[in-house]
Scaffold this motif. Structure first.
Motif, PDB file in Angstrom:
ATOM      1  N   ASP A 383       0.833  -1.207   0.000  1.00 22.12           N
ATOM      2  CA  ASP A 383       0.000   0.000   0.000  1.00 22.12           C
ATOM      3  C   ASP A 383       0.868   1.259   0.000  1.00 22.12           C
ATOM      4  N   SER A 384       1.919   1.264   0.807  1.00 19.42           N
ATOM      5  CA  SER A 384       2.803   2.429   0.892  1.00 19.42           C
ATOM      6  C   SER A 384       3.563   2.640  -0.415  1.00 19.42           C
ATOM      7  N   MET A 385       3.981   1.540  -1.038  1.00 23.55           N
ATOM      8  CA  MET A 385       4.695   1.640  -2.312  1.00 23.55           C
ATOM      9  C   MET A 385       3.772   2.172  -3.402  1.00 23.55           C
ATOM     10  N   LEU A 386       2.541   1.693  -3.410  1.00 20.42           N
ATOM     11  CA  LEU A 386       1.574   2.159  -4.404  1.00 20.42           C
ATOM     12  C   LEU A 386       1.228   3.630  -4.184  1.00 20.42           C
ATOM     13  N   ALA A 387       1.126   4.028  -2.930  1.00 21.13           N
ATOM     14  CA  ALA A 387       0.851   5.439  -2.629  1.00 21.13           C
ATOM     15  C   ALA A 387       1.964   6.333  -3.159  1.00 21.13           C
ATOM     16  N   LEU A 388       3.206   5.873  -3.055  1.00 18.47           N
ATOM     17  CA  LEU A 388       4.335   6.638  -3.585  1.00 18.47           C
ATOM     18  C   LEU A 388       4.228   6.759  -5.106  1.00 18.47           C
ATOM     19  N   CYS A 389       3.819   5.668  -5.752  1.00 21.52           N
ATOM     20  CA  CYS A 389       3.692   5.679  -7.214  1.00 21.52           C
ATOM     21  C   CYS A 389       2.569   6.586  -7.686  1.00 21.52           C
ATOM     22  N   GLU A 390       1.475   6.609  -6.951  1.00 18.10           N
ATOM     23  CA  GLU A 390       0.275   7.310  -7.408  1.00 18.10           C
ATOM     24  C   GLU A 390       0.182   8.757  -6.931  1.00 18.10           C
ATOM     25  N   THR A 391       1.082   9.199  -6.088  1.00 15.81           N
ATOM     26  CA  THR A 391       0.971  10.542  -5.526  1.00 15.81           C
ATOM     27  C   THR A 391       1.062  11.616  -6.604  1.00 15.81           C
ATOM     28  N   VAL A 392       0.352  12.717  -6.381  1.00 12.45           N
ATOM     29  CA  VAL A 392       0.503  13.879  -7.247  1.00 12.45           C
ATOM     30  C   VAL A 392       1.399  14.918  -6.567  1.00 12.45           C
ATOM     31  N   GLU A 393       1.838  14.601  -5.350  1.00 13.20           N
ATOM     32  CA  GLU A 393       2.717  15.502  -4.600  1.00 13.20           C
ATOM     33  C   GLU A 393       4.182  15.112  -4.846  1.00 13.20           C
ATOM     34  N   CYS A 394       5.094  15.839  -4.216  1.00 11.37           N
ATOM     35  CA  CYS A 394       6.537  15.588  -4.375  1.00 11.37           C
ATOM     36  C   CYS A 394       6.888  14.172  -3.907  1.00 11.37           C
ATOM     37  N   ARG A 395       7.566  13.417  -4.758  1.00 10.20           N
ATOM     38  CA  ARG A 395       7.967  12.051  -4.399  1.00 10.20           C
ATOM     39  C   ARG A 395       8.873  12.049  -3.159  1.00 10.20           C
ATOM     40  N   ARG A 396       9.788  12.992  -3.119  1.00 11.22           N
ATOM     41  CA  ARG A 396      10.776  13.015  -2.037  1.00 11.22           C
ATOM     42  C   ARG A 396      10.103  13.280  -0.693  1.00 11.22           C
ATOM     43  N   GLY A 407       9.943  16.831   4.853  1.00 10.70           N
ATOM     44  CA  GLY A 407      10.681  17.375   3.724  1.00 10.70           C
ATOM     45  C   GLY A 407       9.876  18.445   3.028  1.00 10.70           C
ATOM     46  N   LYS A 408      10.521  19.197   2.161  1.00 12.22           N
ATOM     47  CA  LYS A 408       9.852  20.222   1.362  1.00 12.22           C
ATOM     48  C   LYS A 408       9.921  19.804  -0.108  1.00 12.22           C
ATOM     49  N   PRO A 409       8.959  20.251  -0.928  1.00 12.54           N
ATOM     50  CA  PRO A 409       9.019  19.915  -2.358  1.00 12.54           C
ATOM     51  C   PRO A 409      10.402  20.196  -2.921  1.00 12.54           C
ATOM     52  N   CYS A 410      10.959  19.187  -3.609  1.00  8.88           N
ATOM     53  CA  CYS A 410      12.392  19.207  -3.913  1.00  8.88           C
ATOM     54  C   CYS A 410      12.733  19.886  -5.229  1.00  8.88           C
ATOM     55  N   GLY A 411      11.773  19.967  -6.163  1.00  6.30           N
ATOM     56  CA  GLY A 411      12.093  20.535  -7.464  1.00  6.30           C
ATOM     57  C   GLY A 411      12.965  19.627  -8.313  1.00  6.30           C
ATOM     58  N   ASN A 412      13.201  18.389  -7.844  1.00  2.83           N
ATOM     59  CA  ASN A 412      14.075  17.474  -8.584  1.00  2.83           C
ATOM     60  C   ASN A 412      13.496  16.062  -8.616  1.00  2.83           C
ATOM     61  N   CYS A 413      12.174  15.960  -8.764  1.00  2.00           N
ATOM     62  CA  CYS A 413      11.543  14.664  -9.025  1.00  2.00           C
ATOM     63  C   CYS A 413      10.518  14.900 -10.118  1.00  2.00           C
ATOM     64  N   ASP A 414       9.981  13.836 -10.702  1.00  5.17           N
ATOM     65  CA  ASP A 414       9.085  14.026 -11.834  1.00  5.17           C
ATOM     66  C   ASP A 414       7.827  14.802 -11.474  1.00  5.17           C
ATOM     67  N   THR A 415       7.284  14.594 -10.269  1.00  6.34           N
ATOM     68  CA  THR A 415       6.046  15.294  -9.916  1.00  6.34           C
ATOM     69  C   THR A 415       6.289  16.780  -9.653  1.00  6.34           C
ATOM     70  N   CYS A 416       7.502  17.145  -9.286  1.00  6.78           N
ATOM     71  CA  CYS A 416       7.834  18.566  -9.134  1.00  6.78           C
ATOM     72  C   CYS A 416       8.140  19.206 -10.490  1.00  6.78           C
ATOM     73  N   LEU A 417       8.886  18.485 -11.335  1.00  7.69           N
ATOM     74  CA  LEU A 417       9.318  19.043 -12.616  1.00  7.69           C
ATOM     75  C   LEU A 417       8.195  19.053 -13.651  1.00  7.69           C
ATOM     76  N   THR A 418       7.358  18.019 -13.654  1.00  7.46           N
ATOM     77  CA  THR A 418       6.223  17.953 -14.583  1.00  7.46           C
ATOM     78  C   THR A 418       4.993  17.510 -13.806  1.00  7.46           C
ATOM     79  N   PRO A 419       4.380  18.419 -13.059  1.00 11.16           N
ATOM     80  CA  PRO A 419       3.268  18.044 -12.176  1.00 11.16           C
ATOM     81  C   PRO A 419       2.135  17.361 -12.932  1.00 11.16           C
TER      82      PRO A 419
END
Length: 622
Positions: A383-396, A407-419
């Motif tokens: 469940d936790s792994m799937l939540a990480l995959c499906e999130t629309v928030e910052c992965r980090r 943590g704070k939105p990192c600007g260096n993951c796919d959901t930050c770079l291409t929301p």
């Protein structure tokens, strides 16, 4: 077999850091841990891969009187760890089954004579009475328990032999112990402390953030093509690891990469020991090799210049994912953690979680309860792994939260770079659940996701016609979405537990939560992937390592790499044992003209300066 001893008499930890390892200052947290252990205190250290855990026991072992005994889980890696220490002038050795009788006796005699700074042992060897008697006959500076999460019985890397390490304090009560891991949730943290009897030790918890790693999770369409594109466009010539769930996939992906001009090697438990050792050695000792592996590969891997870790199958837990992706970028330079994720991954892992433990014949109540508890635990991990995959928030942010950190939105993951967009998928969810309900309740039938999607899209396939499913009221109600979009809907319903997978046949079934959606009591927001991910934006950080190097320094760096490769080959050691890329980059940029100037470069200690200094200056002069 040992290196010439450095004269460290009366040195403090900072002097050892500079003289042996070539660094001017400790990383955050290291100095405090080292000071505590040098003073004789026990410590439990949670620090991310690449955070400098090894120095936390290596330096105290050099400063304290006696030999530091290091418990390491994989004998295949001890040789490289010892080679790296010897290159620094540290007197290090190991005892494991790879040694013959005479070699073992030499190491034992060296230990008894007090001529070793560090001795590496596997946990199973430490359990032997003969090994314990050997240690009784020497002077022990400390015990270091590396990869301490292996003691966690429900962890992803459980090793039963680690449980016996709790007895170290009973036999050697005056010897300080330091246990270290890069992977631990708050619950695992407490489990490690309890099982190793380190409740009264001082606990050091560093941030688990690895800012140099760019986390990316992409919809799985054509995984081979997607992987090849990643390697060719962003990581050409780079060393990396590709993880697959099955041995068969490992073999096929390795063959595919080789056929497309990428030097790739397979690694899994089904290969004979000689092949595994040879492939691992090539990966560690050659530049630009890609290893394709099951999770049997990787624990303790100390190769600093792994530029990417790719997953072609969904990991079973966030701990496993974090541990595996953490093998990228140990040198602190920009690296990529890339995962291709699709509906079939969710179906497959949901089936595995729901399938009983595989016992045949009658199962006792205690065993049954144990199986149920294990499945529930696996279910929570998934469940936790799937939540990480499906999130629309910052992965980090989500990854750190799993380990109990903010943590704070990192600007260096796919959901930050291409929301990704979020859309109201409630009606789409109701259509899927209605189709499953009608098949199950009206027809007493269950089918997989593909057939349900065909019904919703109004496709008169042979199977639909055979079972008269074109007569269902839900037939054709989903023509507004594409097959890919419907797969995304089903995937997200499975991820949230609003749909279940029947373990025997992999068919879809409703859950307790399905009713609230069907009754319109619950909204179902869903993630919509961008139509096309802007590669240039995502690849920017991955290519930043090259950009950090001034243009005029690039050919110098390549010349130094060529010298390093030749020197490493001559000595039979991995290139990073000679120098890390980070050190060569600094040398190429600074262009020192004397041994004194070279000695100020990070990573150039006394022993390496004496051994390689003039060769480097000669290479620069060319």
């Amino acid at each position: 077999m040992t290196a010439p001893a450095l004269d460290l008499h009366d040195s403090d930890a900072s002097q050892v850091l500079r003289r042996v390892f070539g660094y001017d200052e400790f990383r955050e947290g290291q100095g405090e841990i080292i000071e505590h252990v040098v003073a004789g205190g026990d410590a439990l250290v949670l620090m991310p891969t690449g955070g400098g855990k090894s120095l936390c026991y290596q330096i105290p072992a050099l400063v304290r009187r006696g030999t530091g005994v290091v418990v390491s889980p994989l004998i295949a890696l001890m040789q490289d760890q010892v080679d790296a220490l010897r290159a620094l002038g540290v007197r290090a050795d190991f005892l494991n089954s790879s040694l013959d009788y005479d070699q073992q006796r030499v190491v034992e005699a060296t230990f008894r004579a007090g001529e070793l700074d560090l001795l590496y042992l596997a946990p199973e060897r430490l359990r032997l009475e003969s090994t314990q008697k050997l240690l009784d006959g020497g002077d022990i500076a400390l015990f270091a328990i590396d990869e301490a999460h292996c003691v966690s019985q429900w962890g992803h890397d459980f090793r039963p032999d680690y449980l016996a390490l709790s007895a170290l304090h009973e036999r050697w009560p005056d010897v300080p112990r330091i246990a270290l891991t890069a992977t631990a949730t708050p619950a695992t943290h407490q489990e490690i402390a309890g099982r190793l009897r380190l409740e009264d030790a001082r606990h050091f918890v560093a941030s688990f953030d690895r800012p140099n790693i760019q986390y990316r999770i992409t919809p799985k369409t054509e995984p081979r093509r997607q992987l090849l594109e990643l390697l060719r466009t962003e990581h050409a010539g780079d060393a990396g690891i590709v993880y697959c769930l099955s041995r068969s996939s490992v073999e096929k992906i390795a063959e595919f990469l080789v056929a497309n001009g990428i030097p790739a090697l397979p690694y899994h438990a089904g290969l004979d020991a000689g092949t595994r050792a040879a492939n691992q050695a090539r990966f560690l000792r050659e530049d630009g090799v890609v290893i394709v592996a099951t999770i049997a590969f990787g624990m303790g891997i100390d190769k600093p210049d792994v530029r990417f870790v790719a997953h072609l199958d969904l990991p079973k837990s966030v701990e496993g994912y974090y541990q595996e992706t953490g093998r990228a970028g140990r040198d602190g330079l920009p690296s990529t953690a890339w995962l291709a994720y699709g509906l079939q991954d969710v179906v497959q892992l949901r089936k595995l979680v729901e399938t009983p433990g595989g016992r045949s014949g009658p199962v006792g109540r205690e065993e049954h309860d144990g199986d149920d508890a294990h499945r529930r635990r696996q279910g929570r991990h998934l469940d936790s792994m799937l939540a990480l995959c499906e999130t629309v928030e910052c992965r980090r942010v989500q990854l750190l939260a799993y380990f109990g950190q903010e943590g704070k939105p990192c600007g260096n993951c796919d959901t930050c770079l291409t929301p990704p967009e979020s859309w109201d998928g409630t009606i789409a969810a109701q259509k899927v659940l209605s189709a499953v309900y009608r098949l199950d309740r009206e027809r007493r039938q269950r089918f997989g996701a593909g057939h349900v999607i065909d019904i919703l899209m109004g496709k008169k396939t042979p199977k639909v016609i055979q079972f008269d499913h074109d007569g269902l009221t839900v037939f054709g109600v989903g023509a507004d979405l594409s097959a890919n979009e419907w797969r995304g809907v089903v995937r997200q319903l499975l991820a949230r537990g609003l749909l279940a997978v029947e373990p025997d046949h992999g068919t879809l079934a409703l859950t307790d939560g399905s009713a609230s959606v069907l009754r319109r009591e619950r909204e179902v927001p869903m993630r919509r992937e961008p139509e096309r991910t802007p590669k240039a934006k995502l690849a920017k950080a991955a290519k930043a390592a090259a950009a950090e190097l001034p243009e005029e320094a690039a050919p110098v760096f390549e010349k130094l790499r060529a010298w390093r490769a030749a020197s490493a080959k001559e000595q039979g050691v991995p290139p990073y044992v000679v120098f890390h890329d980070k050190t060569l980059r600094e040398i190429a940029t600074v262009r020192p003209s004397s041994l004194e100037e070279l000695s100020t470069v990070n990573g150039v200690g006394e022993n390496k300066l004496a051994k390689y200094g003039q060769q480097i200056l000669d290479t620069l002069a060319e």
